[in-house]
Design an enzyme around this catalytic site. Sequence first.
Site, PDB file in Angstrom:
ATOM      1  N   GLY A 348      -4.560 -10.002 -47.270  1.00 58.14           N
ATOM      2  CA  GLY A 348      -5.624 -10.750 -47.926  1.00 58.14           C
ATOM      3  C   GLY A 348      -5.426 -10.699 -49.422  1.00 58.14           C
ATOM      4  O   GLY A 348      -5.556 -11.694 -50.136  1.00 58.14           O
ATOM      5  N   ALA A 349      -5.083  -9.511 -49.910  1.00 59.43           N
ATOM      6  CA  ALA A 349      -4.864  -9.296 -51.331  1.00 59.43           C
ATOM      7  C   ALA A 349      -4.162  -7.954 -51.498  1.00 59.43           C
ATOM      8  O   ALA A 349      -4.110  -7.163 -50.567  1.00 59.43           O
ATOM      9  CB  ALA A 349      -6.196  -9.267 -52.078  1.00 59.43           C
ATOM     10  N   MET A 350      -3.619  -7.726 -52.677  1.00 58.99           N
ATOM     11  CA  MET A 350      -2.906  -6.471 -52.922  1.00 58.99           C
ATOM     12  C   MET A 350      -3.242  -5.949 -54.300  1.00 58.99           C
ATOM     13  O   MET A 350      -3.124  -6.665 -55.297  1.00 58.99           O
ATOM     14  CB  MET A 350      -1.392  -6.707 -52.778  1.00 58.99           C
ATOM     15  N   GLU A 351      -3.595  -4.657 -54.332  1.00 59.67           N
ATOM     16  CA  GLU A 351      -4.161  -4.048 -55.535  1.00 59.67           C
ATOM     17  C   GLU A 351      -3.140  -3.603 -56.570  1.00 59.67           C
ATOM     18  O   GLU A 351      -3.342  -2.562 -57.213  1.00 59.67           O
ATOM     19  CB  GLU A 351      -5.020  -2.850 -55.118  1.00 59.67           C
ATOM     20  N   ASN A 352      -2.052  -4.317 -56.767  1.00 60.15           N
ATOM     21  CA  ASN A 352      -1.078  -3.933 -57.795  1.00 60.15           C
ATOM     22  C   ASN A 352      -1.834  -3.622 -59.084  1.00 60.15           C
ATOM     23  O   ASN A 352      -2.705  -4.374 -59.495  1.00 60.15           O
ATOM     24  CB  ASN A 352      -0.107  -5.077 -58.049  1.00 60.15           C
ATOM     25  N   HIS A 384     -13.043  -5.044 -53.392  1.00 59.67           N
ATOM     26  CA  HIS A 384     -12.133  -4.130 -52.685  1.00 59.67           C
ATOM     27  C   HIS A 384     -10.935  -3.774 -53.570  1.00 59.67           C
ATOM     28  O   HIS A 384     -10.592  -2.608 -53.757  1.00 59.67           O
ATOM     29  CB  HIS A 384     -11.674  -4.805 -51.387  1.00 59.67           C
ATOM     30  N   GLU A 385     -10.325  -4.788 -54.125  1.00 57.17           N
ATOM     31  CA  GLU A 385      -9.122  -4.550 -54.931  1.00 57.17           C
ATOM     32  C   GLU A 385      -9.457  -3.809 -56.224  1.00 57.17           C
ATOM     33  O   GLU A 385      -8.727  -2.909 -56.639  1.00 57.17           O
ATOM     34  CB  GLU A 385      -8.408  -5.867 -55.245  1.00 57.17           C
ATOM     35  N   HIS A 388      -9.811  -0.158 -55.740  1.00 62.47           N
ATOM     36  CA  HIS A 388      -8.520   0.547 -55.654  1.00 62.47           C
ATOM     37  C   HIS A 388      -7.949   0.903 -57.027  1.00 62.47           C
ATOM     38  O   HIS A 388      -7.084   1.765 -57.111  1.00 62.47           O
ATOM     39  CB  HIS A 388      -7.477  -0.344 -54.965  1.00 62.47           C
ATOM     40  N   GLU A 407      -7.851   3.043 -47.729  1.00 54.61           N
ATOM     41  CA  GLU A 407      -8.359   1.747 -47.271  1.00 54.61           C
ATOM     42  C   GLU A 407      -9.802   1.819 -46.789  1.00 54.61           C
ATOM     43  O   GLU A 407     -10.584   0.892 -47.001  1.00 54.61           O
ATOM     44  CB  GLU A 407      -7.468   1.177 -46.172  1.00 54.61           C
TER      45      GLU A 407
HETATM   46 ZN   LIG Z   1      -7.110  -2.041 -49.654  1.00 50.29          ZN
END
Ligand SMILES: [Zn+2]
Length: 965
Positions: A348-352, A384-385, A388, A407
Site C-alpha cells: 500500500g505504501a512504504m515508510e522510507n 501509518h507511514e 513509522h 507493523e
Molecule cells: Zn507499516
Amino acid sequence: MAKGFFISKAVGIAGIFVGIAALSTIIALSVVYSQERSKNNQVSPTDGGGGETTTKPTPTPSNEPWDQYRLPKTLVPDHYNVTLWPRLKPDPTTQLYIFKGVSSVEFECVEDTDLILIHSNKLNYTTLENGKFAKLSAVNSASVPSIRSSWLQTETQYLVLQLDGKLVKGQRYQLYTEFTGELADDLGGFYRSVYTENGVQKVLATTQMQPTDARKAFPCFDEPALKAYFFITLIHEQGTVALSNGRETGTTTVSLDGQTVLKTEFERTEKMSTYLLAFIVSDYDHISSTIDKVNIRIFARKPAIAAGQGDYALNITGPILKFFENYYNSTYPLPKSDQIAIPDFNAGAMENWGLITYRETALLYDEEFSSNSNKERIATIIAHELAHMWFGNLVTLRWWNDLWLNEGFASYVEYLGADKAEPSWNVKDLIVLGDVHRVFAVDALTSSHPLSSKEEDIQKPAQISELFDAISYSKGASVLRMLSDFLTEDVFTKGLQSYLQQFAFGNTVYTDLWKHLQMAVDTSAVDLPSSVNDIMNTWVLQMGFPVVTIDTSTGLVSQKHFLLDPDAEVTTPSEFNYEWIVPIKWMKTGAVQNPKWLSAKSATISEMVTGGSDWLLANLDVVGYYRVNYDDSNWSKLLNALNTNHNVIPVINRAQLVDDAFNLARAKIIPTVQALETTLYLKNERDYMPWESALNNLDFFFLMFDRSEVYGPMQDYLRSQVTPLFQHYKTITSNWSEVPKGHMDQYNQVNAISLACNTGLKECQDLVQGWFKQWMDTDINPIHANLRSTVYCNAIAAGGATEWNFAWEKFKNATIAIEADKLRAALACTKQPWLLNRYLEYTVDPDQIRKQDGTSTIIYIAQNVVGQSLAWDFVRARWNYIFTQYGGGSFSFSNLINGVTKRFSTEFELQQLRQFKEDNAEVGFGSGTLAVDQSIERTQANMKWIEENKANVLKWFTDATKVTA
Ligand SMILES: [Zn+2]
Ligand SMILES: *[C@@H]1O[C@H](CO)[C@@H](O)[C@H](O)[C@H]1NC(C)=O
Ligand SMILES: *[C@@H]1O[C@H](CO)[C@@H](O)[C@H](O)[C@H]1NC(C)=O
Ligand SMILES: *[C@@H]1O[C@H](CO)[C@@H](O)[C@H](O)[C@H]1NC(C)=O
Ligand SMILES: *[C@@H]1O[C@H](CO)[C@@H](O)[C@H](O)[C@H]1NC(C)=O
C-alpha cells in the site's frame, strides 16, 4: 509497509453482496521474491583478470559462512557513498532497462576475519584492475590484505571476498565496487514503473527495499540492525527530478559516457537501516508547505498535481506529523518529509525515511472520483507511514522476527493519527471491523501462528516475507490497542516515549518496549494482576485467542481457546496451555461496571451474577482481543434488548454481538439459528457498524449457499430486512440527490444499496441501472463517487457485453487510479462466463492489467459465483507460469490462494485442492505455502458446516420470511 491492496468487497459481489468499499480490507501484503533463485542459483566464479587464477572453493554445502543467510558478526558498516544512474530508456542493443552504480562502504572490523560477506542480489560486477569484483583499502593507512578471490553466492545473495590475510579488530576499511543491475518491472529493489501521459509512455525509476531488496540496488550489509549513514548521489536525465531520503544539496550538469546528464547529491542521511532507503527519478511535479521548519512535499504525475489530487495529502500531513511529535514526545528528526505516488507499487505504501512511497490510490484524492472510503484509506495510510518515522525508523527492531511489533504498532496508531486529521469520522471505532474482527477469522484456525517468532526461525527472504500477514498487522494492532487501554493512554504513551528516547537511532527487541511500559506502570496508579511482560506473553507467544464464557446465574467466568472448527486438533503446544490473562470491561443493563481480570482458566466473579431482567454485556467497545459467550438466559435478554431498544447497547457492541454470535455458531458453541436471530433487529438498525458486521458474516452464508436451494429464501429474508434501510436513505438523501452527512452514514448507504440490489429489490436495481445507462448514453457520469463501486458492479452484473466493454474502455482511459480500481473490481461482476474468462487472461497480461493488480483482480473474479470455478481453473492451469513470471514481488500468493478457494465446500473441491498441492509440490507456493494448508482446513470445516446446518438454515430463512412478510 502498509497493508497491501485492498479489496472493496462491494464489488466482487453481485452475488455476494458486499459490504463494500467501506472498509478497506486489508489483506496483508507480501513482497514475494526469490522464486527466480531456483532457476538461477549457480555460482558465478570470478573471472581471472590480471593474469591471476582465481579458484572458487569447492562448494561443501551449508557449512561455509556464505551458505548461511545471516551475516557473520565480524564487520559493522559506518557509512556508504553510493552513486546510481538509472536509465529510463532500454539499452539499444540488449533492450534491457538497466542502472549503473558505484559504491564505497566504510566499515569497522569488530572481530578478526579473512572473509568479507556483503549482500548483493542480481547485480553484475565490473572486474577491477586487481582482477576482482571489489577493491579494498584501509582507513588511516593500516595495512590491508589483498583479495584472494571474489564471487557471487546466488542462493544466499552475497558478494563473497576471500582475503589472503586478516582484517584486524578495531580497524576501519573501505570497500569499492562498480556494478550494473536490471531496472526491471518487478516491483522490488531498484525497479521501473511505466505509465502513459497524454498518449506518451513514461518510465520512472523507484525503489522498494523492504524487507531484503536493498541488496538488489547496491552491495550492502542488508540487515536492519546494521545501521549506517548514507551519502547518495543520483545521475539522471535532463528534465527529470531525483529524490532520496536526504534533502538534495545541489544538482549540476555533467558529461558522462558521452551524454550530458544531471547529477543530484543528497545530504547525508541519519544513521538508518538499509531497508528504509529510497531512490527515485521521475519527471514528477510537486506541491509543498512548511511546518515548524519541516518541508512537506507531495510528488505525483504532473497532471495529477495540476488537478489538485495531492492537496488532501498535503493538507493532512502537517497535522498528523504534529500529532505524532506530541504522541511520541519527540521532534520529527528530519528536515523534510516527501511523499510520492507511484503508478506501479506492490504494497500500500512504504515508510522510507523522509521519502515515503505510495500506491496512487493510497495518496491521491480527487473530489469527483474519490469515495469517502478512498479518503479514509488515504488518511489512515499516511498516518501509518508517518507513525513509522519514529516507531520503526528512528527505533528499529533488531531482526524481522519482531516485525509484528513494528507493523502492529503502526496499524494501531494509524487510527489515532487519522482521527486527528478527521475528528468527525469516529474512525477509531473502525479498528474493530478493520482489524479485530478481520484477524479473528484467521487466528481462530489451528494453522495460525503466534505473533512472535524466534529469531533463528526467520532466516531466508521468503520466511521474512511470510511475516507480512494479517497476524502481524491486525492482531498486532488489536493487542496493542488492548494494552494501551488497560494501561491507560497516559501510561502507554509515557512508556513509549521513554523507549523511543533511550533507543533513538538504535535497535531493540520487543521486550524492550515492555520494560519501558513497566517502568511507566510502576510510577502510576495503574493496578495490574501481573507484570506487563507476563500479561502480554500470553497474547504474543501463543497463537489464537480465548472465548470468555460468563454464566450470569452463578458468576462463573471461564476461558477456552476459540477454534472455528471445534474438531480441529491443535498440534502446537503452548507454554501457557492456551490460557490468557484477560482484561474484562463490562456493563450491566447499560451501566458500566468496574473492570475485572480473568487470570485463570475460570473464576467466580460475584458481581457478574445478574437477576431478573438485568443483562450483562462484556468486552465493551471490543477493546479486548477475545470473544464472549453467555448463558442462554443472558443471550435472550440481550436479543430482547436489541429487538426492543437497541440503542441501550453501545454501537460497537451491537456489531460485536452479531459477530460473536455468528462465530460461536460456526464453532458449534451456540446454535446457528441463534446467530441468525441477531439479524432480526436489523430492520430497525440504521448504524453502519452492526450492519457491516452482519454483512461480513452473511458473506459466509452467501459463499456456502449461493449455489444451493437455500439461496432463494435467504434472498427473500435479507431483502425484507434491508428494505427499510434502503427507504431510509432514499428519504434522507431527498430521493438519492444528496450525500448523507456522516462518514459512517455514507458507508451504510453503500451497504443499503449493495444489499438491496443484490437481494433483488427491484426499485434498487432500476435505480442503479438507470444511472449506469444515463452514463452510457450521455457520457457524463451521474453516479456519486461513494456509490460507484456498487452501482458499477450491479449494472455490469445485470448487463452484457455492451456494459462490460463500456466499463473496460473507461477503465483503460481512467486518469485517476481510484476510478480505475472501482471499474477493475466491477468488471469482475459480469455473469457472462466468456467475459470472465477473457478478463482472467488479462490479469496475467501487464499491458491490460498492471502486475500490482493481478492478484486482486483474480480474487474479485473468484468472489463472483459464476467466476469462482473459472478463476480456480485458471490459477491451477497457470500456477507454474504465475509463480515463476510473477514471483518477483508482484503477486501475493497467500491472498490469491485464500481468495480463489474461499467458497470451497464440497468433497470434489477438497480433492482438487489436495491434488493442486501435490502437483505443484515441486514448483512450490512461496509466500502462499501456509495458505494452501489453511485452505484445506477451511474447506473441510465448510463441508462439515454445510452438512450440519443446511436444513436448519433453510427452515429458519423460510419461516423468518413468512413472519416478516
Ligand atoms: Zn507499516
Ligand atoms: C564518502 O564521501 C565522504 C565525503 O564526500 C568522504 O569523506 C568519505 O571518505 C567517503 N567514504 C567512502 C567510503 O568512500
Ligand atoms: C548480468 O549478467 C548476465 C549474465 O551474463 C546477463 O544475462 C544479464 O543480462 C546481466 N544483467 C545486466 C543488467 O546487465
Ligand atoms: C485543503 O485545505 C484547504 C485550506 O483549508 C481547503 O480549502 C481545501 O478544500 C482542502 N483540500 C482538500 C482536498 O481537502
Ligand atoms: C516533551 O514533553 C515535554 C514535557 O511535557 C515538553 O516540554 C516538550 O515540549 C515535549 N517535546 C515534544 C517534542 O513534544
